[in-house]
Design a protein around this motif. Structure first.
Motif, PDB file in Angstrom:
ATOM      1  N   MET A 109      87.822  52.270  61.202  1.00  0.00           N
ATOM      2  CA  MET A 109      87.192  53.103  60.178  1.00  0.00           C
ATOM      3  C   MET A 109      88.013  53.081  58.898  1.00  0.00           C
ATOM      4  O   MET A 109      87.471  52.925  57.794  1.00  0.00           O
ATOM      5  CB  MET A 109      87.042  54.532  60.687  1.00  0.00           C
ATOM      6  N   ARG A 110      89.324  53.251  59.042  1.00  0.00           N
ATOM      7  CA  ARG A 110      90.194  53.249  57.858  1.00  0.00           C
ATOM      8  C   ARG A 110      90.111  51.920  57.123  1.00  0.00           C
ATOM      9  O   ARG A 110      90.054  51.871  55.891  1.00  0.00           O
ATOM     10  CB  ARG A 110      91.641  53.531  58.257  1.00  0.00           C
ATOM     11  N   GLY A 112      87.587  49.802  57.102  1.00  0.00           N
ATOM     12  CA  GLY A 112      86.306  49.736  56.404  1.00  0.00           C
ATOM     13  C   GLY A 112      86.343  50.515  55.105  1.00  0.00           C
ATOM     14  O   GLY A 112      85.836  50.057  54.069  1.00  0.00           O
ATOM     15  N   GLY A 113      86.962  51.687  55.141  1.00  0.00           N
ATOM     16  CA  GLY A 113      87.065  52.495  53.929  1.00  0.00           C
ATOM     17  C   GLY A 113      87.927  51.863  52.860  1.00  0.00           C
ATOM     18  O   GLY A 113      87.741  52.119  51.664  1.00  0.00           O
ATOM     19  N   GLY A 153      86.706  45.764  60.695  1.00  0.00           N
ATOM     20  CA  GLY A 153      86.528  47.055  60.063  1.00  0.00           C
ATOM     21  C   GLY A 153      85.095  47.549  60.230  1.00  0.00           C
ATOM     22  O   GLY A 153      84.162  46.760  60.371  1.00  0.00           O
ATOM     23  N   PHE A 155      81.984  49.270  58.602  1.00  0.00           N
ATOM     24  CA  PHE A 155      81.322  49.572  57.332  1.00  0.00           C
ATOM     25  C   PHE A 155      80.005  50.268  57.667  1.00  0.00           C
ATOM     26  O   PHE A 155      79.009  49.615  57.994  1.00  0.00           O
ATOM     27  CB  PHE A 155      81.090  48.294  56.529  1.00  0.00           C
ATOM     28  N   CYS A 188      84.514  55.344  55.327  1.00  0.00           N
ATOM     29  CA  CYS A 188      83.916  54.043  55.656  1.00  0.00           C
ATOM     30  C   CYS A 188      82.403  54.009  55.521  1.00  0.00           C
ATOM     31  O   CYS A 188      81.778  52.993  55.863  1.00  0.00           O
ATOM     32  CB  CYS A 188      84.343  53.587  57.052  1.00  0.00           C
TER      33      CYS A 188
END
Length: 241
Positions: A109-110, A112-113, A153, A155, A188
């Motif tokens: 998640m991190r 993706g963000g 990741g 998104f 994300c």
């Protein structure tokens, strides 16, 4: 504030919800879950949803509500042991499940963000988690070659999270353990919708205490008051005086 604050969860999700969304949802068990938003998603009737969430709540609470109505087609999760309906759907082949180690899920998640499409980790090497994933060897700090696997990741189309306080621009403060997966999940999603317990004037939050900048937040609602839900209640008889 007028641009980000909505009167209720249904209004905050209007124009965002559709079938087959990938939703990143904050919370751990019943701690810090965006329950007002999850209820609105259930009531909207959208289906074919994929949730990236540490867990699926319990029966009829959290994402468990949406499992009960069979609106979820896939879970990307770390811990799912407290949900009998999840178990039933998984074992019957009704629900697709992608198990992901807890730290790896948070980092996905991190990543993706942060716009990072993938990263390598040792977690899961030599287990079923690594099956079908790219393996690559790297030399560690001791000069020894070790094998890592590639993780992607996350998104998400939509991020739903719960915070303790927000100011009028969307800067968020999470309360203690409830920070859990809420912070990485919030970053994300293409659209981040937040439910908070309290909104305070801009400038009243100590900048050093802000956990998530308002730039990540597009929509907010005030969800209070909340009832404290407990997954398991354990009691003992009072000892005689």
């Amino acid at each position: 504030m007028a641009g980000k604050l909505y009167p209720d969860a249904a209004a905050a999700l209007e124009g965002v919800l559709r079938d087959d969304l990938l939703i990143a949802s904050g919370g751990f068990g019943l701690c810090g879950i965006p329950e007002r938003l999850l209820t609105a998603i259930r009531d909207s009737g959208v289906k074919g949803l994929t949730f990236a969430s540490n867990n699926a709540g319990i029966d009829n609470e959290g994402i468990g509500m949406l499992l009960r109505t069979q609106q979820v087609k896939k879970m990307i999760s770390s811990y799912v042991g407290e949900n009998k309906e999840f178990e039933r759907q998984f074992l019957s082949g009704e629900l697709e499940v992608e198990f992901c180690p807890q730290g790896t899920l948070a980092e996905r998640m991190r990543a993706g963000g942060a716009g990072i499409p993938g990263f390598y980790t040792k977690t899961g090497v030599g287990t079923q988690v690594a099956e079908g994933k790219e393996h690559k060897d790297f030399v560690n700090r001791d000069g020894v070659s070790e094998t890592f696997i590639l993780e992607h990741g996350i998104f998400a189309d939509l991020a739903i999270v719960k915070a303790w306080k927000a100011d009028e621009t969307g800067n968020l403060v999470f309360r203690k353990t409830a920070r859990n997966f809420n912070l990485p999940a919030a970053t994300c999603g293409k659209v981040c919708v937040v439910e908070v317990e309290e909104i305070v004037p801009t400038g009243s939050l100590d900048p050093d205490c802000i956990h998530l900048p308002g730039v990540y937040v597009q929509r907010m609602i005030v969800g209070a008051p909340y009832d404290k839900k407990i997954e398991f209640t354990t009691t003992r008889e009072r000892e005689a005086a």
